[in-house]
Scaffold this motif. Structure first.
Motif, PDB file in Angstrom:
ATOM      1  N   TYR A   6      -1.526   9.593 -56.587  1.00 33.61           N
ATOM      2  CA  TYR A   6      -1.216  10.962 -56.187  1.00 33.61           C
ATOM      3  C   TYR A   6       0.090  11.405 -56.843  1.00 33.61           C
ATOM      4  N   PHE A   7       0.142  12.691 -57.165  1.00 29.02           N
ATOM      5  CA  PHE A   7       1.347  13.279 -57.741  1.00 29.02           C
ATOM      6  C   PHE A   7       1.686  14.522 -56.917  1.00 29.02           C
ATOM      7  N   ASP A   8       2.847  14.523 -56.303  1.00 27.21           N
ATOM      8  CA  ASP A   8       3.291  15.645 -55.478  1.00 27.21           C
ATOM      9  C   ASP A   8       4.567  16.263 -56.051  1.00 27.21           C
ATOM     10  N   ILE A  68      -9.378  14.437 -62.278  1.00 27.29           N
ATOM     11  CA  ILE A  68      -8.162  15.128 -61.828  1.00 27.29           C
ATOM     12  C   ILE A  68      -8.594  16.128 -60.770  1.00 27.29           C
ATOM     13  N   ASP A  69      -8.104  15.948 -59.558  1.00 28.40           N
ATOM     14  CA  ASP A  69      -8.497  16.812 -58.439  1.00 28.40           C
ATOM     15  C   ASP A  69      -7.260  17.304 -57.695  1.00 28.40           C
ATOM     16  N   GLY A  70      -7.229  18.587 -57.375  1.00 27.74           N
ATOM     17  CA  GLY A  70      -6.131  19.097 -56.560  1.00 27.74           C
ATOM     18  C   GLY A  70      -5.570  20.395 -57.093  1.00 27.74           C
ATOM     19  N   ILE A  71      -4.349  20.663 -56.707  1.00 29.02           N
ATOM     20  CA  ILE A  71      -3.639  21.856 -57.140  1.00 29.02           C
ATOM     21  C   ILE A  71      -2.399  21.428 -57.917  1.00 29.02           C
ATOM     22  N   PRO A  72      -1.782  22.324 -58.677  1.00 25.00           N
ATOM     23  CA  PRO A  72      -0.651  21.920 -59.529  1.00 25.00           C
ATOM     24  C   PRO A  72       0.455  21.161 -58.824  1.00 25.00           C
TER      25      PRO A  72
END
Length: 248
Positions: A6-8, A68-72
């Motif tokens: 995960y990247f936050d 790649i799933d998610g928001i920026p």
């Protein structure tokens, strides 16, 4: 086995990240296919495989899958194996990217473990380099309530009829009263101290319910204009203002 990370708080342009990963793979002589689905939460799917005369027919069908799933500002990247040509994004087609120089690498044997390690390093480097590249799209969401008139606002000439608009905007939420002739009063949400339903005790329309807004004007003075709504709308208008102020 699928591995993920995960990247936050990176605010990464995910489309550019997917493109960079694809470019890295093609530069290292992989056959690459990609797909994307951005209807709701953006999703990007990338497949990569090595082809050549040393591969078995079964081996040729194996691929490295990157999701790649998610928001920026909060996304997940997964790397696993799968079968070439199978697209997990059913709603989006799979596009094969032309490969340059596959024949020259037909006899090259590579370590899958080393490849995955290098791929993760490259992905993390791309994430760092693309930090804060996502463009924040301006947005405006408005709630509107018909309003008969407004009183008690300095300089307002008291035009009858109009509407109260609660705008949720990128550059700051605000309350707008717009008269029928287009003239406006604007009160930033951050300037509103409180809102309450009050009862007119005297004067025109005695015992009429009004919505009183206590706020600061541009000079920093406290003012308390009142807006007149129909009885069946005033509670909704008050709730809308309170919600606007809570989010500030």
């Amino acid at each position: 086995m699928v591995k993920s990370q995960y990247f936050d708080d990176y605010n990464v342009d995910l489309a550019r990240l997917a493109s960079k990963i694809q470019a890295y793979l093609t530069e290292h002589h992989f056959e690459v296919a990609s797909s994307q689905d951005a209807k709701d939460i953006p999703r990007y799917f990338i497949q990569a495989r090595k082809r050549g005369i040393l591969r078995t027919s079964a081996g040729i069908r194996r691929s490295t899958n990157i999701n790649i799933d998610g928001i920026p500002d909060s996304f997940e990247i997964k790397i696993g194996t799968g079968e070439w040509g199978n697209n997990i994004l059913v709603s989006a087609p799979l596009f094969v990217i032309p490969v340059v120089g596959i024949a020259a690498t037909a006899a090259r044997v590579y370590s899958a473990k080393k490849f995955e390690s290098n791929l993760w390093k490259q992905i993390k480097a791309h994430v760092e380099s693309l930090k804060n590249t996502a463009k924040i799209k301006p947005y405006t969401k408005s709630d509107q309530y018909n309003c008969d008139y407004i009183e008690g606002y300095p300089g307002w000439r008291g035009t009858v009829g109009g509407k109260m608009i609660l705008e949720k905007k990128e550059n700051g939420d605000r309350l707008v009263f717009e008269a029928q002739d287009g003239e406006q009063i604007t009160i930033p949400a951050g300037k509103i101290e409180k809102a309450a339903i009050v009862l007119r005790k005297k004067g025109l329309k005695e015992n009429d319910l009004l919505l009183e807004i206590t706020c600061k004007n541009k000079d920093g003075d406290t003012i308390s204009p009142v807006l007149n709504f129909s009885d069946d709308t005033i509670a909704l208008a008050l709730s809308g203002i309170n919600h606007l102020v809570e989010k500030t």
